[in-house]
Design a protein around this motif. Structure first.
Motif, short mmCIF file in Angstrom:
data_model
loop_
_atom_site.label_atom_id
_atom_site.label_comp_id
_atom_site.label_asym_id
_atom_site.label_seq_id
_atom_site.Cartn_x
_atom_site.Cartn_y
_atom_site.Cartn_z
N GLN A 68 -54.34 98.20 -30.91
CA GLN A 68 -53.67 97.95 -32.18
C GLN A 68 -52.48 97.01 -32.04
O GLN A 68 -52.23 96.18 -32.90
N ALA A 69 -51.78 97.14 -30.93
CA ALA A 69 -50.61 96.29 -30.73
C ALA A 69 -51.01 94.81 -30.69
O ALA A 69 -50.33 93.96 -31.26
N ILE A 70 -52.13 94.54 -30.02
CA ILE A 70 -52.55 93.15 -29.93
C ILE A 70 -52.92 92.61 -31.31
O ILE A 70 -52.54 91.51 -31.68
N ARG A 71 -53.63 93.40 -32.06
CA ARG A 71 -54.01 92.96 -33.40
C ARG A 71 -52.78 92.74 -34.27
O ARG A 71 -52.63 91.71 -34.93
N GLU A 72 -51.87 93.70 -34.25
CA GLU A 72 -50.72 93.60 -35.12
C GLU A 72 -49.78 92.46 -34.75
O GLU A 72 -49.34 91.71 -35.61
N ARG A 73 -49.53 92.35 -33.47
CA ARG A 73 -48.53 91.35 -33.08
C ARG A 73 -49.05 89.92 -33.16
O ARG A 73 -48.27 88.98 -33.11
N THR A 74 -50.35 89.78 -33.26
CA THR A 74 -50.88 88.41 -33.41
C THR A 74 -51.36 88.17 -34.83
O THR A 74 -52.04 87.18 -35.09
N ASP A 75 -51.01 89.08 -35.72
CA ASP A 75 -51.48 88.94 -37.10
C ASP A 75 -52.98 88.80 -37.17
O ASP A 75 -53.51 88.01 -37.95
N ALA A 76 -53.64 89.54 -36.32
CA ALA A 76 -55.11 89.57 -36.31
C ALA A 76 -55.74 88.24 -35.91
O ALA A 76 -56.93 88.02 -36.12
N VAL A 77 -54.94 87.35 -35.35
CA VAL A 77 -55.53 86.12 -34.81
C VAL A 77 -56.37 86.50 -33.59
O VAL A 77 -57.45 85.97 -33.37
N ILE A 78 -55.85 87.41 -32.81
CA ILE A 78 -56.58 87.92 -31.67
C ILE A 78 -56.87 89.40 -31.88
O ILE A 78 -55.95 90.17 -32.14
N THR A 105 -58.02 76.01 -34.70
CA THR A 105 -58.31 77.27 -34.02
C THR A 105 -57.52 77.38 -32.72
O THR A 105 -56.91 78.40 -32.42
N TRP A 106 -57.54 76.31 -31.99
CA TRP A 106 -56.82 76.32 -30.72
C TRP A 106 -55.32 76.52 -30.93
O TRP A 106 -54.66 77.27 -30.22
N ASN A 107 -54.80 75.86 -31.92
CA ASN A 107 -53.39 75.99 -32.22
C ASN A 107 -53.02 77.42 -32.56
O ASN A 107 -52.03 77.95 -32.06
N ASN A 108 -53.80 78.04 -33.41
CA ASN A 108 -53.55 79.43 -33.80
C ASN A 108 -53.54 80.33 -32.56
O ASN A 108 -52.65 81.15 -32.38
N LEU A 109 -54.53 80.12 -31.75
CA LEU A 109 -54.67 80.94 -30.56
C LEU A 109 -53.50 80.75 -29.61
O LEU A 109 -52.87 81.71 -29.16
N ALA A 110 -53.21 79.51 -29.33
CA ALA A 110 -52.13 79.21 -28.39
C ALA A 110 -50.80 79.73 -28.91
O ALA A 110 -49.99 80.28 -28.16
N THR A 111 -50.61 79.60 -30.20
CA THR A 111 -49.38 80.09 -30.81
C THR A 111 -49.28 81.61 -30.70
O THR A 111 -48.22 82.15 -30.35
N ALA A 112 -50.38 82.27 -30.98
CA ALA A 112 -50.40 83.73 -30.91
C ALA A 112 -50.08 84.20 -29.49
O ALA A 112 -49.26 85.11 -29.29
N ILE A 113 -50.70 83.60 -28.53
CA ILE A 113 -50.48 84.01 -27.15
C ILE A 113 -49.05 83.69 -26.73
O ILE A 113 -48.37 84.51 -26.10
N GLN A 114 -48.62 82.52 -27.09
CA GLN A 114 -47.27 82.11 -26.74
C GLN A 114 -46.26 83.11 -27.28
O GLN A 114 -45.32 83.50 -26.59
N SER A 115 -46.47 83.53 -28.51
CA SER A 115 -45.51 84.45 -29.12
C SER A 115 -45.53 85.80 -28.42
O SER A 115 -44.51 86.49 -28.34
N MET A 116 -46.69 86.17 -27.92
CA MET A 116 -46.74 87.43 -27.19
C MET A 116 -46.05 87.31 -25.84
O MET A 116 -45.41 88.24 -25.36
N LEU A 117 -46.19 86.16 -25.23
CA LEU A 117 -45.60 85.96 -23.91
C LEU A 117 -44.08 85.88 -23.99
O LEU A 117 -43.37 86.34 -23.10
#
Lengths: 118, 118
Positions: free
Chosen positions: A35-45, B96-108
DNA sequence: CGATGATACCTTGTGGTTCTATGTATTGCA
DNA sequence: TGCAATACATAGAACCACAAGGTATCATCG
């Protein structure tokens, strides 16, 4: 044999990376991580349980995570935390991801390049 | 049947993305693309011919690329260029790539988050 | 003139990750 | 009692990328 000479698929390891990152500062259990992954990425991942649990088991098997069972509200949970080896693995994965993202970014933004270089 | 409802592996499509991007402004042939990717990413990303050729064929088959044969110095080359559909595909993949990279970046980078949110 | 290496194309088999789907069991609520 | 959410787990399939190999031409070097 040997130490595995084949190149691991260069793109993979993102689930591992995110799981390790989440556990870096606080211990969490599998269901919570999903759930944390879904929430923190706004469901992008969105990694399902079928992705997260095998990753947790694999990381623990490799000594990157350590687990302890805890019962809360009659619910049995398995909390995972990062070992020293896991920290190193996280650092390495982060580095790899950074290099990759930077390389791709530069290709997407870079001008066409002109062969003018001598 | 239908049009493939399953989520494509969320990380994939990077070879496609880079190939389309390279061809966006100038036509190139397979062998050249292989080297261009290696050179422009300082060998961070290295796609062999076994990756690039199938991608080229697939994209052409989908109408995203168009090809024409040309002989230079007795060497037969197949030059590819991007169609209108290919341009759209490139835009979508980039997004798509941008969304993904952004999501991961924000998590990191993101702070641990604290559940304090009311 | 034969060998080697670079150019240029192509395909097949395999490997490892990830995804979908399903299964089990408990708790809380209607 | 039944349904939804919680919490764990595994199995089968899909899929992409990769390594490895195969063909053919040209240039170069001995």
């Amino acid at each position: 044999m040997a130490t595995r000479e084949t190149n691991p698929n260069f793109m993979n390891g993102v689930p591992e990376l995110l799981v390790l990152r989440l556990l870096q500062h606080e211990e969490m259990y599998g269901y919570e991580i999903v759930q944390a992954i879904r929430e923190r990425t706004d469901a992008v991942i969105v990694f399902g349980e079928g992705v997260v649990y095998p990753v947790l088991h694999g990381l623990e098997h490799d000594g990157a995570l350590r687990s302890r069972r805890k019962t809360v509200n009659g619910r049995s949970r398995i909390y995972y935390s990062v070992t020293a080896a896991g920290s190193r693995r996280l650092a390495a994965l982060s580095q790899t991801w950074n290099n990759l993202a930077t390389a791709i970014q530069s290709m997407l933004m870079g001008g066409h390049h002109a062969k003018t270089a001598s």
